[in-house]
Design a protein around this motif. Sequence first.
Motif, PDB file in Angstrom:
ATOM      1  N   MET A  60      32.600  11.322  28.208  1.00 20.77           N
ATOM      2  CA  MET A  60      33.033  12.335  27.266  1.00 20.77           C
ATOM      3  C   MET A  60      32.084  13.515  27.144  1.00 20.77           C
ATOM      4  O   MET A  60      32.499  14.600  26.735  1.00 20.77           O
ATOM      5  CB  MET A  60      33.216  11.707  25.877  1.00 20.77           C
ATOM      6  N   GLU A  61      30.814  13.324  27.463  1.00 22.46           N
ATOM      7  CA  GLU A  61      29.829  14.397  27.257  1.00 22.46           C
ATOM      8  C   GLU A  61      30.246  15.740  27.848  1.00 22.46           C
ATOM      9  O   GLU A  61      30.103  16.774  27.186  1.00 22.46           O
ATOM     10  CB  GLU A  61      28.468  13.977  27.805  1.00 22.46           C
ATOM     11  N   PRO A  62      30.787  15.804  29.082  1.00 20.65           N
ATOM     12  CA  PRO A  62      31.169  17.120  29.617  1.00 20.65           C
ATOM     13  C   PRO A  62      32.330  17.770  28.888  1.00 20.65           C
ATOM     14  O   PRO A  62      32.581  18.971  29.059  1.00 20.65           O
ATOM     15  CB  PRO A  62      31.544  16.804  31.074  1.00 20.65           C
ATOM     16  N   SER A  63      33.051  16.998  28.080  1.00 20.91           N
ATOM     17  CA  SER A  63      34.245  17.517  27.411  1.00 20.91           C
ATOM     18  C   SER A  63      34.001  17.932  25.969  1.00 20.91           C
ATOM     19  O   SER A  63      34.921  18.425  25.311  1.00 20.91           O
ATOM     20  CB  SER A  63      35.355  16.446  27.443  1.00 20.91           C
ATOM     21  N   VAL A  64      32.784  17.729  25.469  1.00 22.20           N
ATOM     22  CA  VAL A  64      32.459  18.099  24.091  1.00 22.20           C
ATOM     23  C   VAL A  64      31.384  19.170  24.113  1.00 22.20           C
ATOM     24  O   VAL A  64      30.375  19.031  24.812  1.00 22.20           O
ATOM     25  CB  VAL A  64      31.982  16.875  23.276  1.00 22.20           C
ATOM     26  N   VAL A  65      31.600  20.240  23.360  1.00 21.29           N
ATOM     27  CA  VAL A  65      30.716  21.410  23.416  1.00 21.29           C
ATOM     28  C   VAL A  65      30.185  21.739  22.028  1.00 21.29           C
ATOM     29  O   VAL A  65      30.681  21.244  21.019  1.00 21.29           O
ATOM     30  CB  VAL A  65      31.456  22.636  23.991  1.00 21.29           C
ATOM     31  N   THR A  66      29.168  22.590  22.015  1.00 20.97           N
ATOM     32  CA  THR A  66      28.650  23.146  20.765  1.00 20.97           C
ATOM     33  C   THR A  66      29.058  24.612  20.690  1.00 20.97           C
ATOM     34  O   THR A  66      28.922  25.339  21.675  1.00 20.97           O
ATOM     35  CB  THR A  66      27.123  23.030  20.686  1.00 20.97           C
ATOM     36  N   ILE A  67      29.566  25.024  19.543  1.00 21.99           N
ATOM     37  CA  ILE A  67      30.033  26.400  19.353  1.00 21.99           C
ATOM     38  C   ILE A  67      29.114  27.098  18.358  1.00 21.99           C
ATOM     39  O   ILE A  67      28.930  26.627  17.234  1.00 21.99           O
ATOM     40  CB  ILE A  67      31.482  26.412  18.847  1.00 21.99           C
ATOM     41  N   PHE A  68      28.538  28.212  18.794  1.00 21.45           N
ATOM     42  CA  PHE A  68      27.629  28.991  17.965  1.00 21.45           C
ATOM     43  C   PHE A  68      28.341  30.263  17.498  1.00 21.45           C
ATOM     44  O   PHE A  68      28.874  31.016  18.310  1.00 21.45           O
ATOM     45  CB  PHE A  68      26.364  29.374  18.743  1.00 21.45           C
ATOM     46  N   THR A  69      28.340  30.488  16.186  1.00 23.63           N
ATOM     47  CA  THR A  69      28.867  31.729  15.632  1.00 23.63           C
ATOM     48  C   THR A  69      27.691  32.556  15.120  1.00 23.63           C
ATOM     49  O   THR A  69      26.533  32.192  15.293  1.00 23.63           O
ATOM     50  CB  THR A  69      29.861  31.443  14.497  1.00 23.63           C
ATOM     51  N   ASP A  70      27.994  33.667  14.457  1.00 23.72           N
ATOM     52  CA  ASP A  70      26.921  34.538  13.962  1.00 23.72           C
ATOM     53  C   ASP A  70      26.030  33.858  12.944  1.00 23.72           C
ATOM     54  O   ASP A  70      24.837  34.138  12.862  1.00 23.72           O
ATOM     55  CB  ASP A  70      27.522  35.809  13.335  1.00 23.72           C
ATOM     56  N   ASN A  71      26.619  32.952  12.146  1.00 25.18           N
ATOM     57  CA  ASN A  71      25.837  32.381  11.050  1.00 25.18           C
ATOM     58  C   ASN A  71      25.881  30.867  10.938  1.00 25.18           C
ATOM     59  O   ASN A  71      25.374  30.309   9.964  1.00 25.18           O
ATOM     60  CB  ASN A  71      26.276  32.992   9.704  1.00 25.18           C
ATOM     61  N   SER A  72      26.491  30.174  11.873  1.00 24.93           N
ATOM     62  CA  SER A  72      26.490  28.714  11.819  1.00 24.93           C
ATOM     63  C   SER A  72      26.878  28.165  13.183  1.00 24.93           C
ATOM     64  O   SER A  72      26.957  28.900  14.173  1.00 24.93           O
ATOM     65  CB  SER A  72      27.428  28.202  10.723  1.00 24.93           C
ATOM     66  N   LEU A  73      27.128  26.867  13.212  1.00 23.35           N
ATOM     67  CA  LEU A  73      27.568  26.243  14.452  1.00 23.35           C
ATOM     68  C   LEU A  73      28.507  25.102  14.145  1.00 23.35           C
ATOM     69  O   LEU A  73      28.564  24.594  13.028  1.00 23.35           O
ATOM     70  CB  LEU A  73      26.376  25.756  15.286  1.00 23.35           C
ATOM     71  N   GLY A  74      29.234  24.685  15.166  1.00 25.10           N
ATOM     72  CA  GLY A  74      30.136  23.551  15.063  1.00 25.10           C
ATOM     73  C   GLY A  74      30.330  22.965  16.439  1.00 25.10           C
ATOM     74  O   GLY A  74      29.550  23.239  17.368  1.00 25.10           O
ATOM     75  N   SER A  75      31.366  22.178  16.595  1.00 22.19           N
ATOM     76  CA  SER A  75      31.626  21.515  17.866  1.00 22.19           C
ATOM     77  C   SER A  75      33.023  21.869  18.352  1.00 22.19           C
ATOM     78  O   SER A  75      33.829  22.432  17.620  1.00 22.19           O
ATOM     79  CB  SER A  75      31.492  20.000  17.703  1.00 22.19           C
ATOM     80  N   GLY A  76      33.306  21.523  19.589  1.00 27.02           N
ATOM     81  CA  GLY A  76      34.615  21.771  20.169  1.00 27.02           C
ATOM     82  C   GLY A  76      34.895  20.770  21.267  1.00 27.02           C
ATOM     83  O   GLY A  76      34.003  20.041  21.709  1.00 27.02           O
ATOM     84  N   VAL A  77      36.148  20.756  21.727  1.00 29.50           N
ATOM     85  CA  VAL A  77      36.577  19.833  22.781  1.00 29.50           C
ATOM     86  C   VAL A  77      37.294  20.627  23.862  1.00 29.50           C
ATOM     87  O   VAL A  77      38.139  21.488  23.559  1.00 29.50           O
ATOM     88  CB  VAL A  77      37.517  18.749  22.211  1.00 29.50           C
ATOM     89  N   VAL A  78      36.964  20.349  25.112  1.00 27.98           N
ATOM     90  CA  VAL A  78      37.596  21.031  26.239  1.00 27.98           C
ATOM     91  C   VAL A  78      39.045  20.568  26.346  1.00 27.98           C
ATOM     92  O   VAL A  78      39.324  19.362  26.455  1.00 27.98           O
ATOM     93  CB  VAL A  78      36.843  20.745  27.550  1.00 27.98           C
TER      94      VAL A  78
END
Length: 347
Positions: A60-78
């Motif tokens: 699963m590692e290649p399919s889960v990402v980190t998303i950086f915005t201007d003021n925070s971060l979260g996760s995502g899925v391919v």
Amino acid sequence: MCLVRFLAALTALACLAGCTATASPPVSPPVSPSPATGPTGSTPAADGLVSRIPGIVRKMEPSVVTIFTDNSLGSGVVYRADGIILTNEHVVERQRRVQVAFADGKRVAGRVLARDARTDLAVLKAERDDLHPATFQQKLPVQGELALALGSPLGFENTVTAGIISGLDREVPDSAQAGHALVDLIQTDAAISPGVSGGALVNGRGEVVGINEAYIPPQEGAVSIGFAIPAGTVVWAVEQLLDKGKVTHSFLGVDLRTLTPEIARSLDVEAEAGAIIISTARGGPAADAGLRQGDVITAFAGQPVRSSEDVVDRLRDLRPGTKATVAIQRDGSVQQVSVTIGEAPAS
């Protein structure tokens, strides 16, 4: 926006009933465990499942990402190999450009394509086309199944926590009062923390069964109570976002509150349970059908109503244009009202 602030926002008083018009996916059959036990009391089946976790994580590692915005971060899925990634709407908020970090160390720019506040889902396009899409299991998991939550809690990228599927068809308390009712969710005790929003909740076969959504913080007295959007709902919404840039939602046009004993006494309402109408949208389906302030909805579309979330839950199964019967208590009498379900206006 971090999950704690997101949950705090859900306690706002306004509510507009409207949610995904899709039926819940069917439940997959349970797996019967072996009755034999080893020296420590664990079953061979359980030991084998635990031993598979590292392999599931590697898959699963290649399919889960980190998303950086201007003021925070979260996760995502391919979602697709050509750079399509899904996440929570509250992760990207009003951002149009983000940065996407992958487990292999690469970091690229991303562009938000579409978002839907009611399902709290968004899709974006990363500037990379050699990705590994996750596999989505659209049937509901079974209570007690293994659950792995993958994401980036508090910025710790590529983190995994383990637990089980704690419950199904859950709702985040009072979320309907904020206009973003979170219902029909999967509950898990796999730790979900700020930054894991938009990441994957994965089963023992390495399939995504949900997208991490929210948790109840410890200061509320909770211990490991997290929630995920079921994969069936996710795929239904994401395909619409990619196809037409929006999700079509059914709409009733009411501002509701769960009927509590205190509210019932203060308004001299005889109903013991239900959802009381605080106001109706002018020209909306409820108002056109004759529903009005003070009516208590006790059943909707053939199902009993004990909370405002129940109304939103039932609405998910009704397409715009269909008719539904609403049972109400008004002035001490029970009435049946036919309502033609509308389509929610753009939010």
